[in-house]
Design an enzyme around this catalytic site. Structure first.
Site, PDB file in Angstrom:
ATOM      1  N   LYS A  22       0.850  -1.205   0.000  1.00  0.00           N
ATOM      2  CA  LYS A  22       0.000   0.000   0.000  1.00  0.00           C
ATOM      3  C   LYS A  22       0.879   1.246   0.000  1.00  0.00           C
ATOM      4  CE  LYS A  22      -1.666   1.589   4.007  1.00  0.00           C
ATOM      5  NZ  LYS A  22      -1.360   2.997   4.313  1.00  0.00           N
ATOM      6  N   ASN A  23       1.917   1.253   0.834  1.00  0.00           N
ATOM      7  CA  ASN A  23       2.723   2.470   1.004  1.00  0.00           C
ATOM      8  C   ASN A  23       3.760   2.682  -0.082  1.00  0.00           C
ATOM      9  OD1 ASN A  23       1.172   3.030   3.181  1.00  0.00           O
ATOM     10  ND2 ASN A  23       2.674   2.414   4.707  1.00  0.00           N
ATOM     11  N   ARG A  92      -4.962  10.752   4.316  1.00  0.00           N
ATOM     12  CA  ARG A  92      -3.966  11.815   4.407  1.00  0.00           C
ATOM     13  C   ARG A  92      -2.873  11.641   3.366  1.00  0.00           C
ATOM     14  NH1 ARG A  92      -2.087  13.439   8.110  1.00  0.00           N
ATOM     15  NH2 ARG A  92       0.066  13.517   7.456  1.00  0.00           N
ATOM     16  N   CYS A 116      -5.170  12.435  12.561  1.00  0.00           N
ATOM     17  CA  CYS A 116      -5.868  11.145  12.428  1.00  0.00           C
ATOM     18  C   CYS A 116      -5.738  10.459  13.785  1.00  0.00           C
ATOM     19  CB  CYS A 116      -5.256  10.313  11.313  1.00  0.00           C
ATOM     20  SG  CYS A 116      -3.666   9.611  11.743  1.00  0.00           S
ATOM     21  N   ARG A 121       0.121  14.545  12.891  1.00  0.00           N
ATOM     22  CA  ARG A 121       0.630  14.263  11.539  1.00  0.00           C
ATOM     23  C   ARG A 121       0.668  15.506  10.643  1.00  0.00           C
ATOM     24  NH1 ARG A 121      -1.276   8.603   9.585  1.00  0.00           N
ATOM     25  NH2 ARG A 121       0.641   8.765   8.401  1.00  0.00           N
ATOM     26  N   ASP A 313       4.527   0.497  12.015  1.00  0.00           N
ATOM     27  CA  ASP A 313       3.304  -0.113  11.462  1.00  0.00           C
ATOM     28  C   ASP A 313       3.131  -1.562  11.884  1.00  0.00           C
ATOM     29  OD1 ASP A 313       3.376   1.628   8.245  1.00  0.00           O
ATOM     30  OD2 ASP A 313       2.877   2.268  10.274  1.00  0.00           O
ATOM     31  N   ILE A 335       7.611   6.966  16.996  1.00  0.00           N
ATOM     32  CA  ILE A 335       7.288   7.677  15.756  1.00  0.00           C
ATOM     33  C   ILE A 335       6.026   8.518  15.898  1.00  0.00           C
ATOM     34  CG2 ILE A 335       6.842   7.435  13.271  1.00  0.00           C
ATOM     35  CD1 ILE A 335       9.631   6.442  14.059  1.00  0.00           C
ATOM     36  N   ARG A 407      -8.550  -0.657   4.494  1.00  0.00           N
ATOM     37  CA  ARG A 407      -7.706   0.389   3.880  1.00  0.00           C
ATOM     38  C   ARG A 407      -6.381  -0.211   3.417  1.00  0.00           C
ATOM     39  NH1 ARG A 407      -7.515   6.009   6.936  1.00  0.00           N
ATOM     40  NH2 ARG A 407      -6.261   6.272   5.063  1.00  0.00           N
TER      41      ARG A 407
HETATM   42  C1  EPZ Z   1       4.255   6.951   6.395  1.00  0.00           C
HETATM   43  O1  EPZ Z   1       3.450   7.969   6.962  1.00  0.00           O
HETATM   44  C2  EPZ Z   1       3.350   5.735   6.230  1.00  0.00           C
HETATM   45  N1  EPZ Z   1       2.254   6.071   5.309  1.00  0.00           N
HETATM   46  C3  EPZ Z   1       2.795   5.337   7.589  1.00  0.00           C
HETATM   47  O2  EPZ Z   1       2.014   4.165   7.406  1.00  0.00           O
HETATM   48  C4  EPZ Z   1       3.971   5.011   8.512  1.00  0.00           C
HETATM   49  O3  EPZ Z   1       3.476   4.706   9.799  1.00  0.00           O
HETATM   50  C5  EPZ Z   1       4.911   6.223   8.592  1.00  0.00           C
HETATM   51  O4  EPZ Z   1       5.334   6.600   7.275  1.00  0.00           O
HETATM   52  C6  EPZ Z   1       6.154   5.925   9.424  1.00  0.00           C
HETATM   53  O5  EPZ Z   1       6.832   4.833   8.876  1.00  0.00           O
HETATM   54  C7  EPZ Z   1       2.498   6.053   3.982  1.00  0.00           C
HETATM   55  O6  EPZ Z   1       3.605   5.781   3.536  1.00  0.00           O
HETATM   56  C8  EPZ Z   1       1.335   6.378   3.087  1.00  0.00           C
HETATM   57  P1  EPZ Z   1       6.215  10.284   8.580  1.00  0.00           P
HETATM   58  P2  EPZ Z   1       4.013   9.485   7.032  1.00  0.00           P
HETATM   59  O7  EPZ Z   1       6.101  11.557   7.829  1.00  0.00           O
HETATM   60  O8  EPZ Z   1       4.902   9.734   5.885  1.00  0.00           O
HETATM   61  C9  EPZ Z   1       6.278  13.661  11.909  1.00  0.00           C
HETATM   62  C10 EPZ Z   1       0.153   2.763   7.684  1.00  0.00           C
HETATM   63  O9  EPZ Z   1      -0.343   2.235   8.684  1.00  0.00           O
HETATM   64  N2  EPZ Z   1       6.165  14.628  10.797  1.00  0.00           N
HETATM   65  O10 EPZ Z   1       7.372   9.388   8.297  1.00  0.00           O
HETATM   66  O11 EPZ Z   1       2.836  10.373   7.235  1.00  0.00           O
HETATM   67  C11 EPZ Z   1       5.036  12.782  12.055  1.00  0.00           C
HETATM   68  O12 EPZ Z   1       4.051  13.421  12.822  1.00  0.00           O
HETATM   69  C12 EPZ Z   1       0.614   4.204   7.743  1.00  0.00           C
HETATM   70  O13 EPZ Z   1       0.316   2.184   6.584  1.00  0.00           O
HETATM   71  C13 EPZ Z   1       6.137  15.983  11.083  1.00  0.00           C
HETATM   72  O14 EPZ Z   1       6.199  16.400  12.234  1.00  0.00           O
HETATM   73  O15 EPZ Z   1       4.870   9.442   8.350  1.00  0.00           O
HETATM   74  C14 EPZ Z   1       5.606  11.548  12.717  1.00  0.00           C
HETATM   75  O16 EPZ Z   1       5.714  11.780  14.109  1.00  0.00           O
HETATM   76  C15 EPZ Z   1       0.321   4.847   9.085  1.00  0.00           C
HETATM   77  N3  EPZ Z   1       6.035  16.860  10.048  1.00  0.00           N
HETATM   78  C16 EPZ Z   1       7.020  11.434  12.131  1.00  0.00           C
HETATM   79  O17 EPZ Z   1       7.325  12.732  11.593  1.00  0.00           O
HETATM   80  C17 EPZ Z   1       5.980  16.438   8.742  1.00  0.00           C
HETATM   81  O18 EPZ Z   1       5.914  17.284   7.826  1.00  0.00           O
HETATM   82  C18 EPZ Z   1       7.167  10.415  11.006  1.00  0.00           C
HETATM   83  O19 EPZ Z   1       6.093  10.615  10.125  1.00  0.00           O
HETATM   84  C19 EPZ Z   1       5.990  15.047   8.485  1.00  0.00           C
HETATM   85  C20 EPZ Z   1       6.098  14.164   9.533  1.00  0.00           C
END
Ligand code: EPZ
Length: 428
Positions: A22-23, A92, A116, A121, A313, A335, A407
């Site tokens: 998916k990702n 998102r 969410c 996020r 995840d 995370i 999803r």
């Molecule tokens: C990706 O989300 C994945 N989704 C998530 O999978 C996964 O949990 C996550 O990466 C971490 O591995 C997809 O790839 C579609 P991040 P993402 O930006 O990119 C903070 C699932 O279950 N952050 O790596 O949104 C954020 O809040 C989903 O399949 C900021 O502060 O995660 C988090 O604490 C859930 N500002 C950390 O960084 C930003 O601009 C990592 O988030 C971006 C992120």
């Protein structure tokens, strides 16, 4: 809304094939916006989230067709650069269209995704990265408008505060046409990013540093349509590995990439699970234990980290497993700030879990003490955690709000039933 009904206690036996990730599918589908033409993506899982992304591409003016797991997308005539709130609020990852739209047309208007279940996020790292490439960002009525100044993007150096996965993907896609050189430092290294880089390079992009935390992109004039294949879903793979460890039995998990799960493999072996690694398969076995078809599980601590650390995840799923073990496991979620929504539901099944900030102490109750109950899914991976607990629990478990599960898991009910689980979908 449908629910899942599981009668626990059945060990799992047989073979199960993994679907596309998916990702990876979400960024690769968004990347088709970068270049006009007819793109072909193979091994695209048919999920609620991939259907949402395809709907979003349609809204932007693209046309798509699915034949089995192959999707063709025609992106020659985009009609708008706006991703509407009604759709973004359901997924998102819709923000992944920002980078390609800015790269292709210099403008994008996307509803801010909002928080969410698992956390706030924000997307500030994405927007800061675009600004380093010469864009101006405005926030208007809950929408973020990103516009390239001076008619186009200029390469720049971006330092990410955290290795954000979709942030790295968005900035990478925005940079492919930027004049000169772009460097992304502290980039995320998840395998899904490597899959995106392979696709972009096949379209004619110039990218160095795949699988490292420093990506260098030299802007090119144009890209052509892609032919790419989505990598297997490592989170689906890990979920099934944990399900076998919880339910007992012996299962061969095929069409996966074992090298994408280094942390989980080590943890499960330390729990006492036998794991045989093949080229594109795992054989997961719980050795017979006093005539029981499951192993005594040892409690093992886990801290979630960016790849190649233990995947956040898989945290909820692993926690469900630890409720069955014979000791106490400390699970530290680094995370996301609110990724313990599954704890209250697991406790309804008899689990003994104490949360302290970003950590949870799971005192294993051993098998047979986890009892089936009516529980509610709160987010995608929490849903998987409840399914795993239901497989191991005695009695019946009913899981409501299973749209969360759909999803990210293709045909999970059919796949588990095919392994001998007593699991079915029931209309509520
Ligand atoms: C990706 O989300 C994945 N989704 C998530 O999978 C996964 O949990 C996550 O990466 C971490 O591995 C997809 O790839 C579609 P991040 P993402 O930006 O990119 C903070 C699932 O279950 N952050 O790596 O949104 C954020 O809040 C989903 O399949 C900021 O502060 O995660 C988090 O604490 C859930 N500002 C950390 O960084 C930003 O601009 C990592 O988030 C971006 C992120």
């Amino acid at each position: 809304m449908d629910k899942i009904v599981i009668h626990g206690g059945q060990p799992l036996y047989g073979k199960v094939s993994m679907s596309g990730a998916k990702n990876a599918a979400l960024p690769l589908l968004a990347a088709t916006l970068l270049a006009p033409g007819l793109h072909t993506l193979s091994n695209v899982p048919d999920l609620r989230d991939t259907r949402t992304m395809l709907r979003l591409l349609e809204i932007l003016g693209a046309h798509w067709q699915r034949t089995g797991s192959t999707v063709t997308i025609e992106t020659s005539n985009l009609t708008t650069a706006e991703a509407p709130y009604e759709l973004v609020k359901t997924m998102r990852a819709s923000v992944l269209v920002l980078g390609p739209l800015i790269a292709r047309s210099g403008f994008a208007r996307v509803s801010l995704p909002g928080g969410c279940a698992i956390g706030a996020r924000p997307i500030n790292y994405h927007l800061n990265g675009f600004e380093q490439l010469g864009t101006v960002t405005e926030l208007k009525q809950g929408y973020v408008e990103v516009r390239a100044e001076n008619g186009g993007l200029e390469g720049g150096t971006i330092y990410l505060d955290k290795p954000t996965v979709t942030g790295t993907e968005n900035i990478l896609m925005a940079s492919v046409y930027a004049k000169g050189k772009t460097v992304i430092k502290n980039a995320a290294r998840e395998p899904e990013i490597g899959n995106l880089i392979d696709m972009l390079e096949s379209m004619g992009a110039n990218i160095q540093g795949k699988d490292t935390d420093c990506l260098t992109i030299h802007g090119v004039e144009s890209l052509h349509a892609a032919t790419a294949t989505i990598i297997p879903d490592r989170i689906e793979t890990g979920t099934y590995m944990i399900a076998v460890a919880a339910a007992g039995g012996e299962v061969e998990i095929t069409d996966c990439i074992p090298g994408h799960l280094p942390a989980l493999t080590g943890k499960l072996e330390r729990c006492g699970v036998d794991i045989e690694v093949g080229n594109n398969s795992f054989k997961v076995c719980c050795p017979e234990n006093n005539g029981q078809n499951h192993c005594r599980l040892r409690s093992v601590d886990v801290t979630t980290l960016p790849y190649p650390g233990f995947a956040t995840d898989l945290q909820a799923q692993f926690m469900a497993l630890m409720t069955l073990a014979t000791g106490a496991a400390v699970i530290h979620e680094t995370i996301f700030e609110n990724r313990f929504m599954h704890v209250a539901e697991l406790e309804r099944m008899g689990a003994d879990i104490k949360i302290d900030g970003g950590s949870a102490v799971v005192r294993g109750v051993g098998r047979g003490f986890l009892s089936g109950a009516q529980v509610m899914a709160t987010d995608l991976r929490a849903s998987a955690s409840l399914v795993i607990a239901g497989l191991a629990a005695s009695g019946m478990t009913e899981i409501s709000r299973i749209y969360h599960l759909e999803r990210g898991y293709e045909n999970m009910i059919e796949k588990l039933a095919g392994l001998g689980a007593n699991i079915r979908r029931v209309r509520e």
